[in-house]
Design a protein around this motif. Structure first.
Motif, PDB file in Angstrom:
ATOM      1  N   ASN A   1      -0.114   1.076   7.162  1.00 12.79           N
ATOM      2  CA  ASN A   1       0.469  -0.212   6.794  1.00 12.79           C
ATOM      3  C   ASN A   1       0.582  -1.150   7.988  1.00 12.79           C
ATOM      4  OD1 ASN A   1       0.585   0.013   4.025  1.00 12.79           O
ATOM      5  ND2 ASN A   1       2.584   1.001   4.030  1.00 12.79           N
ATOM      6  N   TYR A   2       0.829  -0.621   9.189  1.00  8.06           N
ATOM      7  CA  TYR A   2       0.797  -1.481  10.377  1.00  8.06           C
ATOM      8  C   TYR A   2      -0.597  -2.063  10.574  1.00  8.06           C
ATOM      9  CZ  TYR A   2       5.429   0.162  11.861  1.00  8.06           C
ATOM     10  OH  TYR A   2       6.772   0.442  11.934  1.00  8.06           O
ATOM     11  N   ALA A   3      -1.629  -1.286  10.292  1.00  5.30           N
ATOM     12  CA  ALA A   3      -3.000  -1.795  10.404  1.00  5.30           C
ATOM     13  C   ALA A   3      -3.229  -2.924   9.397  1.00  5.30           C
ATOM     14  CB  ALA A   3      -4.009  -0.664  10.198  1.00  5.30           C
ATOM     15  N   ILE A   4      -2.716  -2.765   8.189  1.00  9.45           N
ATOM     16  CA  ILE A   4      -2.846  -3.816   7.177  1.00  9.45           C
ATOM     17  C   ILE A   4      -2.096  -5.065   7.618  1.00  9.45           C
ATOM     18  CG2 ILE A   4      -2.198  -4.477   4.820  1.00  9.45           C
ATOM     19  CD1 ILE A   4      -2.797  -1.490   4.074  1.00  9.45           C
ATOM     20  N   ILE A   5      -0.887  -4.890   8.145  1.00  2.00           N
ATOM     21  CA  ILE A   5      -0.133  -6.037   8.652  1.00  2.00           C
ATOM     22  C   ILE A   5      -0.916  -6.720   9.769  1.00  2.00           C
ATOM     23  CG2 ILE A   5       1.952  -6.753   9.885  1.00  2.00           C
ATOM     24  CD1 ILE A   5       3.426  -4.469   8.334  1.00  2.00           C
ATOM     25  N   GLY A   6      -1.534  -5.923  10.644  1.00  2.00           N
ATOM     26  CA  GLY A   6      -2.341  -6.485  11.720  1.00  2.00           C
ATOM     27  C   GLY A   6      -3.462  -7.360  11.188  1.00  2.00           C
ATOM     28  N   LEU A   7      -4.116  -6.918  10.133  1.00  4.11           N
ATOM     29  CA  LEU A   7      -5.172  -7.733   9.515  1.00  4.11           C
ATOM     30  C   LEU A   7      -4.595  -9.022   8.936  1.00  4.11           C
ATOM     31  CD1 LEU A   7      -7.254  -4.953   7.739  1.00  4.11           C
ATOM     32  CD2 LEU A   7      -7.921  -6.285   9.746  1.00  4.11           C
ATOM     33  N   LEU A   8      -3.441  -8.927   8.299  1.00  2.00           N
ATOM     34  CA  LEU A   8      -2.804 -10.125   7.758  1.00  2.00           C
ATOM     35  C   LEU A   8      -2.447 -11.108   8.877  1.00  2.00           C
ATOM     36  CD1 LEU A   8      -0.475  -8.489   5.064  1.00  2.00           C
ATOM     37  CD2 LEU A   8      -2.555  -9.832   4.659  1.00  2.00           C
ATOM     38  N   VAL A   9      -1.947 -10.585   9.993  1.00  6.42           N
ATOM     39  CA  VAL A   9      -1.622 -11.445  11.140  1.00  6.42           C
ATOM     40  C   VAL A   9      -2.885 -12.124  11.664  1.00  6.42           C
ATOM     41  CG1 VAL A   9      -0.842 -11.434  13.554  1.00  6.42           C
ATOM     42  CG2 VAL A   9       0.475 -10.200  11.812  1.00  6.42           C
ATOM     43  N   LEU A  10      -3.945 -11.349  11.877  1.00 10.91           N
ATOM     44  CA  LEU A  10      -5.199 -11.913  12.390  1.00 10.91           C
ATOM     45  C   LEU A  10      -5.778 -12.975  11.459  1.00 10.91           C
ATOM     46  CD1 LEU A  10      -7.007  -8.731  13.743  1.00 10.91           C
ATOM     47  CD2 LEU A  10      -5.965 -10.572  15.088  1.00 10.91           C
ATOM     48  N   ARG A  11      -5.577 -12.812  10.171  1.00 11.52           N
ATOM     49  CA  ARG A  11      -6.112 -13.743   9.175  1.00 11.52           C
ATOM     50  C   ARG A  11      -5.140 -14.884   8.859  1.00 11.52           C
ATOM     51  NH1 ARG A  11      -8.449  -8.998   5.169  1.00 11.52           N
ATOM     52  NH2 ARG A  11     -10.022  -8.255   6.645  1.00 11.52           N
TER      53      ARG A  11
ATOM     54  N   SER B   1     -16.708   9.923  -7.627  1.00 12.73           N
ATOM     55  CA  SER B   1     -15.693   9.366  -8.523  1.00 12.73           C
ATOM     56  C   SER B   1     -14.311   9.904  -8.189  1.00 12.73           C
ATOM     57  CB  SER B   1     -16.041   9.671  -9.975  1.00 12.73           C
ATOM     58  OG  SER B   1     -17.247   9.046 -10.321  1.00 12.73           O
ATOM     59  N   ALA B   2     -14.210  11.183  -7.879  1.00  7.07           N
ATOM     60  CA  ALA B   2     -12.921  11.770  -7.500  1.00  7.07           C
ATOM     61  C   ALA B   2     -12.444  11.189  -6.185  1.00  7.07           C
ATOM     62  CB  ALA B   2     -13.043  13.287  -7.401  1.00  7.07           C
ATOM     63  N   PHE B   3     -13.356  11.019  -5.230  1.00 10.88           N
ATOM     64  CA  PHE B   3     -12.992  10.420  -3.945  1.00 10.88           C
ATOM     65  C   PHE B   3     -12.467   8.999  -4.152  1.00 10.88           C
ATOM     66  CE2 PHE B   3     -14.237   7.712  -0.365  1.00 10.88           C
ATOM     67  CZ  PHE B   3     -13.449   8.265   0.626  1.00 10.88           C
ATOM     68  N   ILE B   4     -13.180   8.219  -4.945  1.00  8.79           N
ATOM     69  CA  ILE B   4     -12.773   6.833  -5.195  1.00  8.79           C
ATOM     70  C   ILE B   4     -11.396   6.793  -5.842  1.00  8.79           C
ATOM     71  CG2 ILE B   4     -13.296   4.776  -6.584  1.00  8.79           C
ATOM     72  CD1 ILE B   4     -16.302   5.479  -6.035  1.00  8.79           C
ATOM     73  N   LYS B   5     -11.151   7.670  -6.798  1.00  3.65           N
ATOM     74  CA  LYS B   5      -9.834   7.728  -7.453  1.00  3.65           C
ATOM     75  C   LYS B   5      -8.749   8.088  -6.448  1.00  3.65           C
ATOM     76  CE  LYS B   5      -6.997   8.405 -11.104  1.00  3.65           C
ATOM     77  NZ  LYS B   5      -5.733   7.920 -10.622  1.00  3.65           N
ATOM     78  N   ASN B   6      -9.011   9.047  -5.567  1.00  2.00           N
ATOM     79  CA  ASN B   6      -8.033   9.428  -4.550  1.00  2.00           C
ATOM     80  C   ASN B   6      -7.751   8.281  -3.590  1.00  2.00           C
ATOM     81  OD1 ASN B   6      -7.735  12.008  -5.593  1.00  2.00           O
ATOM     82  ND2 ASN B   6      -9.347  12.856  -4.311  1.00  2.00           N
ATOM     83  N   VAL B   7      -8.800   7.537  -3.215  1.00  2.00           N
ATOM     84  CA  VAL B   7      -8.617   6.380  -2.324  1.00  2.00           C
ATOM     85  C   VAL B   7      -7.775   5.321  -3.030  1.00  2.00           C
ATOM     86  CG1 VAL B   7      -9.816   4.454  -1.207  1.00  2.00           C
ATOM     87  CG2 VAL B   7     -10.680   6.780  -0.942  1.00  2.00           C
ATOM     88  N   GLU B   8      -8.101   5.028  -4.275  1.00  2.00           N
ATOM     89  CA  GLU B   8      -7.336   4.031  -5.030  1.00  2.00           C
ATOM     90  C   GLU B   8      -5.869   4.435  -5.157  1.00  2.00           C
ATOM     91  OE1 GLU B   8      -9.582   3.808  -8.656  1.00  2.00           O
ATOM     92  OE2 GLU B   8     -10.912   2.247  -7.860  1.00  2.00           O
ATOM     93  N   ASP B   9      -5.615   5.699  -5.471  1.00  2.00           N
ATOM     94  CA  ASP B   9      -4.235   6.177  -5.599  1.00  2.00           C
ATOM     95  C   ASP B   9      -3.483   6.034  -4.281  1.00  2.00           C
ATOM     96  OD1 ASP B   9      -4.770   6.828  -8.233  1.00  2.00           O
ATOM     97  OD2 ASP B   9      -4.912   8.998  -7.861  1.00  2.00           O
ATOM     98  N   THR B  10      -4.148   6.369  -3.182  1.00  2.00           N
ATOM     99  CA  THR B  10      -3.518   6.273  -1.867  1.00  2.00           C
ATOM    100  C   THR B  10      -3.242   4.822  -1.511  1.00  2.00           C
ATOM    101  OG1 THR B  10      -4.604   8.316  -1.183  1.00  2.00           O
ATOM    102  CG2 THR B  10      -3.730   6.917   0.567  1.00  2.00           C
ATOM    103  N   PHE B  11      -4.216   3.929  -1.744  1.00  2.00           N
ATOM    104  CA  PHE B  11      -3.999   2.499  -1.487  1.00  2.00           C
ATOM    105  C   PHE B  11      -2.821   1.967  -2.303  1.00  2.00           C
ATOM    106  CE2 PHE B  11      -8.592   1.454  -0.047  1.00  2.00           C
ATOM    107  CZ  PHE B  11      -8.243   1.674   1.276  1.00  2.00           C
ATOM    108  N   ASN B  12      -2.744   2.375  -3.568  1.00  2.00           N
ATOM    109  CA  ASN B  12      -1.639   1.923  -4.413  1.00  2.00           C
ATOM    110  C   ASN B  12      -0.295   2.391  -3.870  1.00  2.00           C
ATOM    111  OD1 ASN B  12      -3.352   0.558  -6.171  1.00  2.00           O
ATOM    112  ND2 ASN B  12      -3.540   2.303  -7.555  1.00  2.00           N
ATOM    113  N   GLU B  13      -0.250   3.629  -3.410  1.00  2.44           N
ATOM    114  CA  GLU B  13       0.978   4.173  -2.828  1.00  2.44           C
ATOM    115  C   GLU B  13       1.369   3.405  -1.562  1.00  2.44           C
ATOM    116  OE1 GLU B  13       2.511   8.439  -0.961  1.00  2.44           O
ATOM    117  OE2 GLU B  13       0.521   8.306  -1.867  1.00  2.44           O
ATOM    118  N   LEU B  14       0.376   3.137  -0.704  1.00 10.00           N
ATOM    119  CA  LEU B  14       0.641   2.387   0.527  1.00 10.00           C
ATOM    120  C   LEU B  14       1.075   0.958   0.216  1.00 10.00           C
ATOM    121  CD1 LEU B  14      -2.316   3.609   2.750  1.00 10.00           C
ATOM    122  CD2 LEU B  14       0.108   4.187   3.003  1.00 10.00           C
ATOM    123  N   GLN B  15       0.439   0.357  -0.774  1.00 10.72           N
ATOM    124  CA  GLN B  15       0.786  -1.008  -1.159  1.00 10.72           C
ATOM    125  C   GLN B  15       2.239  -1.088  -1.603  1.00 10.72           C
ATOM    126  OE1 GLN B  15      -1.869  -2.881  -4.014  1.00 10.72           O
ATOM    127  NE2 GLN B  15      -0.204  -4.027  -4.891  1.00 10.72           N
TER     128      GLN B  15
END
Length: 123
Positions: free
Chosen positions: A108-118, A32-46
């Motif tokens: 974020n470049y990796a996320i952009i790469g996925l958006l480009v591929l899709r 649960s702590a790991f999931i919360k940390n991942v969510e917080d990090t994703f939100n920050e990156l977003q």
């Protein structure tokens, strides 16, 4: 490579229910702590990605010389070179961009790469 499937949902609660309370080494594990940390990090990156996209617009990627994927490769290569230099030279307080900043940009470049591929990146 796994295919993108927007209808497939990752069942986080299913994951938590299946994960043992101890890891492979017998150490206590708190998914649960790991999931919360991942969510917080994703939100920050977003938030960072959206703010930078509003500043830069889509054309800095879509109109990159050699195409958007090539432009991302160059940017990611530059970030990796910076990360390597900071780690190898043991710079603890860089003048401009920290290790954390560089890793955020790489993610974020990796996320952009996925958006480009899709085909979800504006042209």
């Amino acid at each position: 490579m796994a295919d993108y499937n927007p209808s497939r949902k990752f069942g986080i609660q299913d994951y938590v229910a299946k994960v043992s309370e101890r890891d492979a080494y017998g150490h206590p594990h708190n998914p649960s702590a790991f999931i919360k940390n991942v969510e917080d990090t994703f939100n920050e990156l977003q938030e960072l990605l959206i703010k930078k996209h509003l500043d830069y617009g889509p054309k800095n990627i879509s109109e990159s010389p050699g195409g958007p994927i090539n432009g991302l490769r160059v940017r990611m290569h530059d970030k990796l070179a910076r990360i390597n230099n900071l780690v190898d030279s043991q710079v603890s307080n860089p003048q401009y961009e920290s290790l954390e900043d560089s890793f955020k940009d790489m993610a974020n470049y990796a996320i952009i790469g996925l958006l480009v591929l899709r085909n979800k990146w504006d042209k």
